[in-house]
Write a protein that holds these residues in place. Structure first.
Motif, PDB file in Angstrom:
ATOM      1  N   ARG A 277       0.818  -1.250  -0.082  1.00  0.00           N
ATOM      2  CA  ARG A 277       0.005  -0.198  -0.018  1.00  0.00           C
ATOM      3  C   ARG A 277       0.912   1.208  -0.251  1.00  0.00           C
ATOM      4  O   ARG A 277       1.869   1.267   0.662  1.00  0.00           O
ATOM      5  CB  ARG A 277      -1.029   0.002   1.180  1.00  0.00           C
ATOM      6  N   PRO A 278       0.608   2.123  -0.694  1.00  0.00           N
ATOM      7  CA  PRO A 278       1.383   3.571  -1.029  1.00  0.00           C
ATOM      8  C   PRO A 278       1.569   4.170   0.378  1.00  0.00           C
ATOM      9  O   PRO A 278       0.597   4.280   1.362  1.00  0.00           O
ATOM     10  CB  PRO A 278       0.465   4.489  -1.907  1.00  0.00           C
ATOM     11  N   ALA A 279       2.531   4.675   0.813  1.00  0.00           N
ATOM     12  CA  ALA A 279       2.997   5.544   1.956  1.00  0.00           C
ATOM     13  C   ALA A 279       1.907   6.607   2.189  1.00  0.00           C
ATOM     14  O   ALA A 279       1.683   7.244   1.183  1.00  0.00           O
ATOM     15  CB  ALA A 279       4.498   6.025   1.796  1.00  0.00           C
ATOM     16  N   PRO A 280       1.539   7.131   3.187  1.00  0.00           N
ATOM     17  CA  PRO A 280       0.652   8.089   3.514  1.00  0.00           C
ATOM     18  C   PRO A 280       1.319   9.498   3.648  1.00  0.00           C
ATOM     19  O   PRO A 280       0.757  10.597   3.997  1.00  0.00           O
ATOM     20  CB  PRO A 280       0.135   7.797   4.892  1.00  0.00           C
ATOM     21  N   ASP A 281       2.610   9.712   3.290  1.00  0.00           N
ATOM     22  CA  ASP A 281       3.401  10.893   3.585  1.00  0.00           C
ATOM     23  C   ASP A 281       4.171  11.416   2.269  1.00  0.00           C
ATOM     24  O   ASP A 281       4.905  12.221   2.075  1.00  0.00           O
ATOM     25  CB  ASP A 281       4.409  10.836   4.571  1.00  0.00           C
ATOM     26  N   ARG A 282       3.425  10.695   1.156  1.00  0.00           N
ATOM     27  CA  ARG A 282       3.970  11.044  -0.197  1.00  0.00           C
ATOM     28  C   ARG A 282       2.812  11.786  -0.855  1.00  0.00           C
ATOM     29  O   ARG A 282       1.645  11.229  -1.069  1.00  0.00           O
ATOM     30  CB  ARG A 282       4.534  10.065  -0.962  1.00  0.00           C
ATOM     31  N   TRP A 283       2.992  13.114  -1.219  1.00  0.00           N
ATOM     32  CA  TRP A 283       1.645  14.055  -1.450  1.00  0.00           C
ATOM     33  C   TRP A 283       1.812  14.321  -2.845  1.00  0.00           C
ATOM     34  O   TRP A 283       2.893  14.629  -3.498  1.00  0.00           O
ATOM     35  CB  TRP A 283       1.627  15.218  -0.571  1.00  0.00           C
ATOM     36  N   VAL A 284       0.605  14.329  -3.492  1.00  0.00           N
ATOM     37  CA  VAL A 284       0.334  14.702  -4.883  1.00  0.00           C
ATOM     38  C   VAL A 284      -0.598  15.800  -4.963  1.00  0.00           C
ATOM     39  O   VAL A 284      -1.358  15.782  -4.603  1.00  0.00           O
ATOM     40  CB  VAL A 284      -0.023  13.406  -5.765  1.00  0.00           C
TER      41      VAL A 284
END
Length: 454
Positions: A277-284
């Protein structure tokens, strides 16, 4: 043998009592025979009387509930009472331990996802757990001591149970919908049987999906390969004019592109299913991502639709940019492809009360019948296969969208009505939504910089 000495002493006391009675009778009557007989009778009667009283006390205790202690007499009856009481207490403790172990064992079976039915020699239900009751639509209490074949009347099950050949499991429908059971019977004891059931609905469905997937992939690839093979043979065998050759090369390029798109979608699905699952601290940055989607959609539409795809959200989403871009682009391009010329496609964003965010793609296309909506995210499922191929779809787009949203903790929701268009909503959890900062991150910063330079 602690009871023997008191018993001997009591016998000696009886003998002494008989002697005294004999002496008294002889002194009174002068008859030696009469004194001897009455003396012996008195001693025996005294001994029997004491035994009768003590034995009666022990019998009364045995006839009762044995909650009190056994009579504590001396001699044989006291020892017998003590031994009987200890044996009964040991038996009660063993029964209590057995009940506890049985309850623990039945609790473990009750917690098992497998169904367990115990049948006696007459095929009557002795016990069943909740899973078995659910599998066979039984009542765990009311249906005890009922004949199983009177309650489960599926001909295949009755024949399997009565045939006595249990080497292979029986695969049977539940009768309550599309569910499937795998049933195994094992004999134990004297004519008793254990019926084990397992819900294999998901396994059967996964196997069917695997077969359908392989068949669909083979079909999807075979079609363009057949077209390419035919064109190549034509180019090799026939003299063609430059115009005809160019047309064939164009069609070959289209079929090649179709296969490349299919393979790319298959690889995307495989990557989505096998990645963490993608990390929750990489913001787009959502605005720059939507700008890219809008540019592709406008090129695809070529002015044939009214597009409103650039809302100012001021929001960032936590996740993997390529996956989020793929999910949104799939929905927007589908909306453009399946909306007739002159129709409208709109993309909107809103924050919900709980902090989550909703991205909605709404079109005025042909719409989708209600019975198709639950299956839209299945691989290669098409409402209209011929139209999907005409528009260039692979049948994998919505499956990719579903997997992307699941990996990001979100949800894809679909609403549609025939003749009135469709509404696809991507709902992102609050933990993956925030207001944009001053500086965009990663690839989005580069895209935003290039857009500003233009």
């Amino acid at each position: 043998m602690t009871w023997l000495l008191p018993r001997l002493l009591m016998a000696l006391a009886a003998v002494g009592l008989g002697f005294v009675v004999g002496v008294l009778v002889r002194a009174a009557s002068g008859s030696e025979a009469l004194s001897l007989g009455l003396g012996v009778l008195a001693g025996v009667a005294a001994l029997l009387l004491v035994d009768a009283v003590r034995g009666n006390r022990l019998l009364n205790w045995l006839r009762g509930n044995q909650l009190d202690s056994a009579p504590r007499d001396t001699g044989l009856w006291g020892e017998l009472g003590y031994r009987v009481e200890r044996a009964m207490r040991d038996r009660d403790r063993a029964l209590a331990r057995g009940r506890v172990e049985l309850d623990q064992f039945l609790s473990a079976i009750e917690a098992s996802p497998n169904g367990v039915l115990m049948l006696d020699r007459q095929e009557q239900i002795v016990w069943c757990n909740r899973a078995a009751a659910d599998h066979f639509a039984l009542d765990p209490r009311r249906d005890l001591q009922q004949r199983i074949t009177n309650l489960v009347r599926a001909p295949a099950f009755v024949a399997y149970l009565q045939a006595g050949r249990y080497a292979e499991p029986l695969v049977l429908g539940t009768g309550r919908g599309p569910g499937t059971l795998s049933i195994i019977v094992r004999e134990y004891g004297e004519g008793m049987r254990l019926v084990l059931s397992l819900d294999v609905t998901e396994r059967v469905r996964a196997e069917a999906m695997r077969r359908d997937f392989v068949a669909n992939v083979s079909h999807e690839i075979r079609t363009p390969l057949t077209v390419l093979s035919g064109f190549i043979e034509t180019l090799q065998a026939l003299p063609l004019t430059p115009v005809e050759r160019d047309r064939m090369l164009l069609l070959m390029a289209q079929q090649t592109q179709r296969m490349q798109t299919l393979v790319a979608d298959l690889l995307t699905l495989a990557q989505l299913e096998g990645s963490p699952r993608p990390a929750p601290d990489r913001w787009v940055a959502l605005d720059s991502l939507l700008a890219r989607v809008a540019a592709d959609a406008e090129a695809l539409s070529a002015g044939r639709h009214a597009l409103r795809l650039r809302p100012a959200t001021g929001v960032e989403l936590a996740g993997i940019e390529s996956e989020l871009l793929s999910a949104v682009a799939n929905l927007v391009t589908n909306a453009v492809r399946y909306t007739p010329d002159g129709g409208e496609v709109e993309l909107t964003w809103r924050l919900l009360e709980d902090g989550s965010g909703e991205l909605a793609i709404v079109d005025t296309g042909l719409g989708i019948a209600r019975e198709h909506i639950p299956r839209l995210t299945e691989r290669f499922y098409r409402v209209d296969g011929s139209r999907s191929r005409e528009t260039g779809g692979t049948g994998l787009g919505l499956s990719i969208v579903k997997h992307v949203m699941q990996r990001h903790g979100g949800e894809l929701m679909i609403q549609s009505e025939v003749g009135r268009g469709s509404r696809f909503r991507l709902v992102f959890p609050a933990a993956r939504v925030r207001q944009s900062g001053d500086v965009a991150l990663g690839d989005e910063a580069a895209f935003a910089a290039s857009a500003a330079a233009q």
